[in-house]
Design a protein around this motif. Sequence first.
Motif, PDB file in Angstrom:
ATOM      1  N   PRO A  79       7.753 -85.141 -45.898  1.00 32.34           N
ATOM      2  CA  PRO A  79       7.030 -85.134 -47.176  1.00 32.34           C
ATOM      3  C   PRO A  79       5.613 -85.709 -47.058  1.00 32.34           C
ATOM      4  N   GLN A  80       5.431 -86.731 -46.209  1.00 32.36           N
ATOM      5  CA  GLN A  80       4.098 -87.300 -46.003  1.00 32.36           C
ATOM      6  C   GLN A  80       3.140 -86.257 -45.445  1.00 32.36           C
ATOM      7  N   ASP A  81       3.663 -85.461 -44.478  1.00 33.80           N
ATOM      8  CA  ASP A  81       2.826 -84.424 -43.880  1.00 33.80           C
ATOM      9  C   ASP A  81       2.440 -83.382 -44.923  1.00 33.80           C
ATOM     10  N   ALA A  82       3.420 -82.986 -45.728  1.00 35.58           N
ATOM     11  CA  ALA A  82       3.158 -81.984 -46.762  1.00 35.58           C
ATOM     12  C   ALA A  82       2.104 -82.498 -47.736  1.00 35.58           C
ATOM     13  N   ALA A  83       2.207 -83.796 -48.096  1.00 29.32           N
ATOM     14  CA  ALA A  83       1.253 -84.368 -49.047  1.00 29.32           C
ATOM     15  C   ALA A  83      -0.156 -84.393 -48.443  1.00 29.32           C
ATOM     16  N   ALA A  84      -0.256 -84.781 -47.174  1.00 32.67           N
ATOM     17  CA  ALA A  84      -1.574 -84.834 -46.528  1.00 32.67           C
ATOM     18  C   ALA A  84      -2.198 -83.449 -46.455  1.00 32.67           C
ATOM     19  N   CYS A  85      -1.379 -82.436 -46.149  1.00 27.60           N
ATOM     20  CA  CYS A  85      -1.891 -81.057 -46.066  1.00 27.60           C
ATOM     21  C   CYS A  85      -2.364 -80.585 -47.438  1.00 27.60           C
ATOM     22  N   ALA A  86      -1.566 -80.867 -48.461  1.00 26.59           N
ATOM     23  CA  ALA A  86      -1.933 -80.439 -49.808  1.00 26.59           C
ATOM     24  C   ALA A  86      -3.240 -81.092 -50.245  1.00 26.59           C
ATOM     25  N   ARG A  87      -3.380 -82.400 -49.919  1.00 30.11           N
ATOM     26  CA  ARG A  87      -4.590 -83.128 -50.276  1.00 30.11           C
ATOM     27  C   ARG A  87      -5.806 -82.517 -49.565  1.00 30.11           C
ATOM     28  N   ALA A  88      -5.634 -82.212 -48.280  1.00 25.39           N
ATOM     29  CA  ALA A  88      -6.750 -81.666 -47.493  1.00 25.39           C
ATOM     30  C   ALA A  88      -7.177 -80.304 -48.029  1.00 25.39           C
ATOM     31  N   LEU A  89      -6.195 -79.463 -48.352  1.00 24.64           N
ATOM     32  CA  LEU A  89      -6.521 -78.132 -48.891  1.00 24.64           C
ATOM     33  C   LEU A  89      -7.236 -78.253 -50.232  1.00 24.64           C
ATOM     34  N   ASP A  90      -6.800 -79.224 -51.018  1.00 23.97           N
ATOM     35  CA  ASP A  90      -7.431 -79.456 -52.313  1.00 23.97           C
ATOM     36  C   ASP A  90      -8.894 -79.866 -52.121  1.00 23.97           C
ATOM     37  N   LEU A  91      -9.152 -80.729 -51.135  1.00 25.51           N
ATOM     38  CA  LEU A  91     -10.512 -81.217 -50.904  1.00 25.51           C
ATOM     39  C   LEU A  91     -11.475 -80.082 -50.555  1.00 25.51           C
ATOM     40  N   VAL A  92     -10.992 -79.087 -49.791  1.00 24.22           N
ATOM     41  CA  VAL A  92     -11.895 -77.992 -49.424  1.00 24.22           C
ATOM     42  C   VAL A  92     -11.799 -76.832 -50.411  1.00 24.22           C
ATOM     43  N   GLY A  93     -11.035 -77.019 -51.477  1.00 23.25           N
ATOM     44  CA  GLY A  93     -10.983 -76.007 -52.530  1.00 23.25           C
ATOM     45  C   GLY A  93     -10.178 -74.771 -52.165  1.00 23.25           C
ATOM     46  N   LEU A  94      -9.143 -74.944 -51.322  1.00 19.92           N
ATOM     47  CA  LEU A  94      -8.360 -73.774 -50.916  1.00 19.92           C
ATOM     48  C   LEU A  94      -6.896 -73.873 -51.348  1.00 19.92           C
ATOM     49  N   THR A  95      -6.620 -74.723 -52.339  1.00 19.95           N
ATOM     50  CA  THR A  95      -5.256 -74.789 -52.856  1.00 19.95           C
ATOM     51  C   THR A  95      -4.853 -73.409 -53.370  1.00 19.95           C
ATOM     52  N   GLY A  96      -3.643 -73.006 -53.040  1.00 17.92           N
ATOM     53  CA  GLY A  96      -3.179 -71.689 -53.484  1.00 17.92           C
ATOM     54  C   GLY A  96      -3.306 -70.628 -52.413  1.00 17.92           C
ATOM     55  N   THR A  97      -3.979 -70.960 -51.285  1.00 17.41           N
ATOM     56  CA  THR A  97      -4.145 -69.952 -50.233  1.00 17.41           C
ATOM     57  C   THR A  97      -3.164 -70.186 -49.085  1.00 17.41           C
ATOM     58  N   GLU A  98      -2.173 -71.079 -49.278  1.00 14.37           N
ATOM     59  CA  GLU A  98      -1.312 -71.513 -48.175  1.00 14.37           C
ATOM     60  C   GLU A  98      -0.696 -70.363 -47.384  1.00 14.37           C
ATOM     61  N   GLN A  99      -0.294 -69.318 -48.086  1.00 16.15           N
ATOM     62  CA  GLN A  99       0.428 -68.250 -47.391  1.00 16.15           C
ATOM     63  C   GLN A  99      -0.489 -67.152 -46.841  1.00 16.15           C
ATOM     64  N   ARG A 100      -1.795 -67.266 -47.090  1.00 17.42           N
ATOM     65  CA  ARG A 100      -2.681 -66.229 -46.562  1.00 17.42           C
ATOM     66  C   ARG A 100      -2.772 -66.328 -45.055  1.00 17.42           C
ATOM     67  N   ARG A 101      -2.994 -65.175 -44.415  1.00 18.78           N
ATOM     68  CA  ARG A 101      -3.019 -65.105 -42.951  1.00 18.78           C
ATOM     69  C   ARG A 101      -4.434 -65.293 -42.444  1.00 18.78           C
ATOM     70  N   TRP A 102      -4.564 -65.921 -41.268  1.00 17.24           N
ATOM     71  CA  TRP A 102      -5.854 -66.192 -40.637  1.00 17.24           C
ATOM     72  C   TRP A 102      -6.708 -64.931 -40.577  1.00 17.24           C
ATOM     73  N   ARG A 103      -6.084 -63.803 -40.213  1.00 21.00           N
ATOM     74  CA  ARG A 103      -6.820 -62.554 -40.023  1.00 21.00           C
ATOM     75  C   ARG A 103      -7.483 -62.066 -41.309  1.00 21.00           C
ATOM     76  N   THR A 104      -6.909 -62.463 -42.461  1.00 24.01           N
ATOM     77  CA  THR A 104      -7.438 -61.944 -43.720  1.00 24.01           C
ATOM     78  C   THR A 104      -8.549 -62.829 -44.278  1.00 24.01           C
ATOM     79  N   LEU A 105      -8.846 -63.950 -43.611  1.00 24.19           N
ATOM     80  CA  LEU A 105      -9.825 -64.893 -44.159  1.00 24.19           C
ATOM     81  C   LEU A 105     -11.247 -64.499 -43.755  1.00 24.19           C
ATOM     82  N   SER A 106     -12.210 -64.799 -44.616  1.00 24.04           N
ATOM     83  CA  SER A 106     -13.610 -64.591 -44.271  1.00 24.04           C
ATOM     84  C   SER A 106     -14.054 -65.721 -43.345  1.00 24.04           C
ATOM     85  N   GLY A 107     -15.222 -65.546 -42.722  1.00 21.43           N
ATOM     86  CA  GLY A 107     -15.744 -66.578 -41.826  1.00 21.43           C
ATOM     87  C   GLY A 107     -15.854 -67.927 -42.510  1.00 21.43           C
TER      88      GLY A 107
END
Lengths: 271, 345
Positions: A129-157
Amino acid sequence: MSPGTAAPARGVRPVEISGQGLTVRVRGRTAPILDDVGFTAPAGCVTGLIGPNGSGKSTLLHTLAGSTSPQPGVVRLDGRPFGELPRRERARTVAVMEQNSDSDTDLAVADVVALGRLPHRGRMAPAGPQDAAACARALDLVGLTGTEQRRWRTLSGGERQRVQAARALAQEPAVLLLDEPTNHLDVQHQHELLSLLATTGLTVVVVLHDLALAARYCDRLVVLHEGRTHAAGRTHEVLTADTLRTVFGVRADVSRHADTLRVEVLGSVGD
Amino acid sequence: MTMSSSRSAELARPIAATVGTALVLAAVAFAAVGTGGGDITWSETARSLGAHLGLPVAPLPALVDSVVWELRAPRALLAAVAGAGLATCGVVLQAVTRNALAEPYLLGISSGASTGAVLVLVTGLGSGAVSLAGGALAGGLAAFGLVLLLLGPSTAGANRLVLTGVVVGQLFAALTSLVLLGWGDADAARGLTYWLTGSLAAARWPSVLLCATVVGVALLALRLIASDLDAFAFGARTAASLGVPVAAVRAVALVTTAVVTAVVVSSVGAIGFVGLIVPHAVRALVGPLHHRLLPASAVGGAVFLMLADTVARTALAPKQLPAGVVTALLGVPAFLLILHRRERQ
């Protein structure tokens, strides 16, 4: 990304990272890439590394990260030689974001960010759970919450850069080293990422190409020129028309408005 | 991250997956053993297997029983174990070289192992499965070493790695032919197809046990570095910055791959493309993280090679094809598909 919400994770205390007499040579080149470079990034400050191409910025960053060994020279964290720390503790203290990090592996965004938890997890232990919380916090900081399931190949630079930034933040480091993190980012995200870095309270060392961004977001600057430190200190002391002329070969206007420094490049010295 | 599932469901899922895959493996193995000429019925196959596994069933006549238990059962199991080993090697090589086309056959390791095994056979250095595997290991390491030497210290691009592997593979294939045709007797020369293409026709219980032991130990060793392999996705430098002991992980990965390939090749010859087809198909099912990809690829490789060998020995019955012919016929289009996908990116 909403600046102001960023705060170092609980229990993370920024530390000073410094180097003395850093010298790096490669075979086949007589001049060293780094020549007796001294360096200090004070705790909790954003320190920018600037200099023309080939001046040794990335090499200095890799030396600080421990992936290039200086000969001679030593990198210290709060005075303690970095190389003496165990490997995993180093990874829990210093996170690195490489330039142009790319992969053939089609990982999901959540998988990439979770890589940042590797130094915190046991070798065989699943993410807790600690790991999950840290990941969620980090994604929130860069404004990418909600993109967890997107694939690397589909992301822009730009999205890839931000995912890498989230991965580095998920490491919950005390020191963050970034090699031209604003590459591929559009103007809005360049400013968002750098203002995020400025508000984390972490010790940040960032290689920047864009002098205007360096002037705007760095507390301190180190100017490298042909493998040596040309100047180092507080941004407004270092970033002068004189430095820009001798190191970068450009004519520029540097002006200070209230608390911010503005750099306007007028042309090359020869014009 | 979906953390909504309850704790018991989280525990139940891997158990269900394990039981499910075990059933699939058993079903495919049974189908492989039961298929073939000689008019052996499914119930006779079941009776023979049951009797040998200690179940209270009436044993079969010795002749029919030996076809099932001495020929087909070890053949199916060797296919399973070799397929599991080769697929696993593909996963590991793809991770550490960061190259989607890496696998033991395309990197020349299998060809080198063939040459080593053939040298042991022809010179008569020692005898038996273990010394054959030792020769194969020496040959496999020599081929692998040559590939790495030719690539140099720089991080090689994808195309250069595969081209170098193919060239080294050709060199060792030529050396195998040279040794067999130049110094071997007529019997050894007939084994040429076996060592160059790979076949399960010679499968017996001792090589099943040897392969199963080595592949089993390798899977356990690789489980220890599974999360480290994930970290290689963005290169060795990023892996190192995440606390991964890069040199040690590479060493474990490469030595394990070389040993598994050598033991498999010494038992079934150089069967190609299993390490390419299976990991790519399995990734589409379970994703790219190695703690799932490694065991799933092992299962996938086992199923794939059992099916491929069953097709190989029944498609043109009573003639038998080497299993390596079937895997190559499937593998080449798969290779082109992966290459095409990479270039489009």
